[in-house]
Design a protein around this motif. Sequence first.
Motif, short mmCIF file in Angstrom:
data_model
loop_
_atom_site.label_atom_id
_atom_site.label_comp_id
_atom_site.label_asym_id
_atom_site.label_seq_id
_atom_site.Cartn_x
_atom_site.Cartn_y
_atom_site.Cartn_z
N ALA A 104 27.58 37.08 25.41
CA ALA A 104 28.24 35.91 26.01
C ALA A 104 29.63 35.62 25.44
O ALA A 104 30.04 34.46 25.36
CB ALA A 104 27.37 34.66 25.87
N THR A 105 30.33 36.66 25.04
CA THR A 105 31.68 36.42 24.51
C THR A 105 32.77 37.22 25.26
O THR A 105 33.93 37.15 24.89
CB THR A 105 31.75 36.77 23.00
N THR A 106 32.37 37.97 26.29
CA THR A 106 33.36 38.77 27.04
C THR A 106 33.90 37.96 28.22
O THR A 106 33.15 37.23 28.87
CB THR A 106 32.69 40.06 27.56
N LEU A 107 35.20 38.09 28.49
CA LEU A 107 35.83 37.35 29.59
C LEU A 107 36.55 38.32 30.54
O LEU A 107 37.23 39.23 30.08
CB LEU A 107 36.86 36.36 29.04
N THR A 108 36.39 38.09 31.84
CA THR A 108 37.20 38.78 32.84
C THR A 108 38.27 37.80 33.29
O THR A 108 37.93 36.72 33.79
CB THR A 108 36.33 39.23 34.03
N ASN A 109 39.50 38.15 33.10
CA ASN A 109 40.56 37.16 33.28
C ASN A 109 41.39 37.35 34.54
O ASN A 109 41.52 38.46 35.04
CB ASN A 109 41.51 37.21 32.07
N PRO A 110 41.98 36.26 35.01
CA PRO A 110 42.93 36.37 36.12
C PRO A 110 44.27 36.89 35.61
O PRO A 110 44.47 37.05 34.40
CB PRO A 110 43.08 34.92 36.59
N ASP A 111 45.17 37.11 36.54
CA ASP A 111 46.56 37.43 36.21
C ASP A 111 47.24 36.08 35.93
O ASP A 111 47.54 35.32 36.85
CB ASP A 111 47.18 38.15 37.42
N PHE A 112 47.45 35.79 34.64
CA PHE A 112 47.95 34.46 34.28
C PHE A 112 49.40 34.24 34.75
O PHE A 112 49.80 33.10 34.99
CB PHE A 112 47.84 34.23 32.77
#
Length: 599
Positions: free
Chosen positions: A527-535
């Motif tokens: 529960a520590t991985t993130l899929t991120n947007p294009d900031f």
Amino acid sequence: MPPFCAGNSACFGAALVKIAGGEKPAGGAASPEQETTVTDARTNDRTGGEILTDQLLIHGARHVFCVPGESYLAVLDAFHDRDLAITVCRQEGGAAIMAEAVGKLTGRPGICFVTRGPGATNASPGIHIARQDSTPMIVFVGQVARGMRNREAFQELDYPAVFGSIAKWTTEINDAARIPEIVSRAFYTATNGRPGPVVVALPEDMLVESAVVEDAAPFEPIETWPGLTDMTRLQKLLWAAHRPVVLLGGSRWSAAACAAVMRFAERFAVPVATTFRRTHLFDALHRCYAGDFGIGPNPKLRARITAADLLILVGTRLGEMSSQGYSVLGIPNPGKTLVHVYPGAEELGRVYRPNLGINAAPTAFAAALEGLQPPQDICWRDETAAAHADYLAWSETATSLPGAVNLGAVMTFLRERLPADAVICNGAGNYAAWVHRFYRFRQFATQLAPTCGSMGYGVPAAVAAQTLDPSRPVVCFAGDGCFLMTGQEFATAVQYNRPIIVIVVDNGMYGTIRMHQEREYPGRISATTLTNPDFAAYARAFGGFGATVEQTADFPAAFEAAQRAGKPAILHLKIDPEAITPATTLGAIRKAALEQKNR
Ligand SMILES: Cc1ncc(C[n+]2csc(CCOP(=O)(O)OP(=O)(O)O)c2C)c(N)n1
Ligand SMILES: [Mg+2]
């Protein structure tokens, strides 16, 4: 007019209160003339909403941060024709953090309005930050009409029960005629002793009720002075010391107080360190500066503080983070001569038993330091020079880490590039370790960061800082996790044209927690991985400037482009997840933990 001058209402004195019968100056020091009635009690019939808004102006508030609600329409209507700058936010957590940041920067209560129930609970992070960071703040919350109380009406909450352990004081105004009394008390309570948040509930029907009532006289924070005997005893302790260290922290500081402490440090040649996220209290390039005693401090500073025979704590509680997990001093007997200067008497002797406890605000204590005489021979002079040299060496050069973007190099660029009065904001996360280690704060009120470690602090705090003083550059650091907790307030920055520059440090994870995971449960990612947007695209979608930085060498040009854009900006920094702290990698932490387990 310097907008960030703490504890001095003269800074706010230029604005005017528009009231029946003419305009009068508000927020100035309580001169005898101002202590007379500000409104004519016989003719001044106003709604609760109007009375309340007039009190804010009289007490020197100029900015209100809010999310509207039907529960306080009468107040919103009163805002319509009064001289208050209203910032409408996207979530109450953001509004409350903005108010807290105003309290941090000015030393006077930041003001926030939120609706009942969900609005109030959404505001709770800001209230908690104000509590732990000792920041003056007043949160006005809507409440159901008085005739419906205790039926669990729509969005009804029992605020003293909800905020009892978070706020310094929680109250409800049940009579419009008592608004001046209770609001005045809220300002005093938020600022007296150890500052903190006050929550004031406003029953909807009370706000539309009319009352003829006198306004309160303008509030002025009350100083807490050290006694002459305290200062004499302090001088004796200093004269008997061989290795003194001064540690600054907490709230109730001002630019004048920081300057007075600097003069004291020079006259006594004493080393001065700062506690977690209070680095702006002492000029990092001053010859007496010994460093930042926050999370993961310079081991040489830790050794110095441990070896000190006299430790002078000024304004700080020396809580869990700055005491390195309560390991630096014995509890309750500190194991060295301890002088503890604190504005709230209840803190003195609570954790550490001081040899000399001084119940004084840092502002007053700093002024009293001017009267102390240094010993003829200062035997610790070389130690102080060595402490500063150790600090410079620790913070000088970015450490080498995996990945194409080195956050340390970004900090060393910015500390040269930004003026000394630039405001630097951040929330919680490992990315902040680079800010604390490599950015060199030079001036009071240039650091906005939660000592309580609340994620999501940076963006709203930056909006508040830029709102208070549009002329100062404001740069916010946020992790990829941290940013999206309150990133919607980027819309607020765009709406009000606040050209903050947000640097999103994207390592694709809640890195701090991953680090702890690898230490305690190596190799078991949970529960520590993130899929991120294009900031950068996010910034552009909101109407701001956005750029992605994938190489350290590209950062200066991207930063300059953001500055030139003259609008809110996001720089999306792609960071190698291995670069988990300035000192080590994730892989090294995992390897050490596995070796430990297999031993
Ligand atoms: C409001 C809040 N929720 C959760 C935490 C626990 N926490 C501390 S740091 C952290 C991860 C921060 O992630 P990010 O912002 O991406 O920064 P990084 O550590 O990756 O540099 C978490 C979840 C917290 N401090 N505050
Ligand atoms: Mg992260």
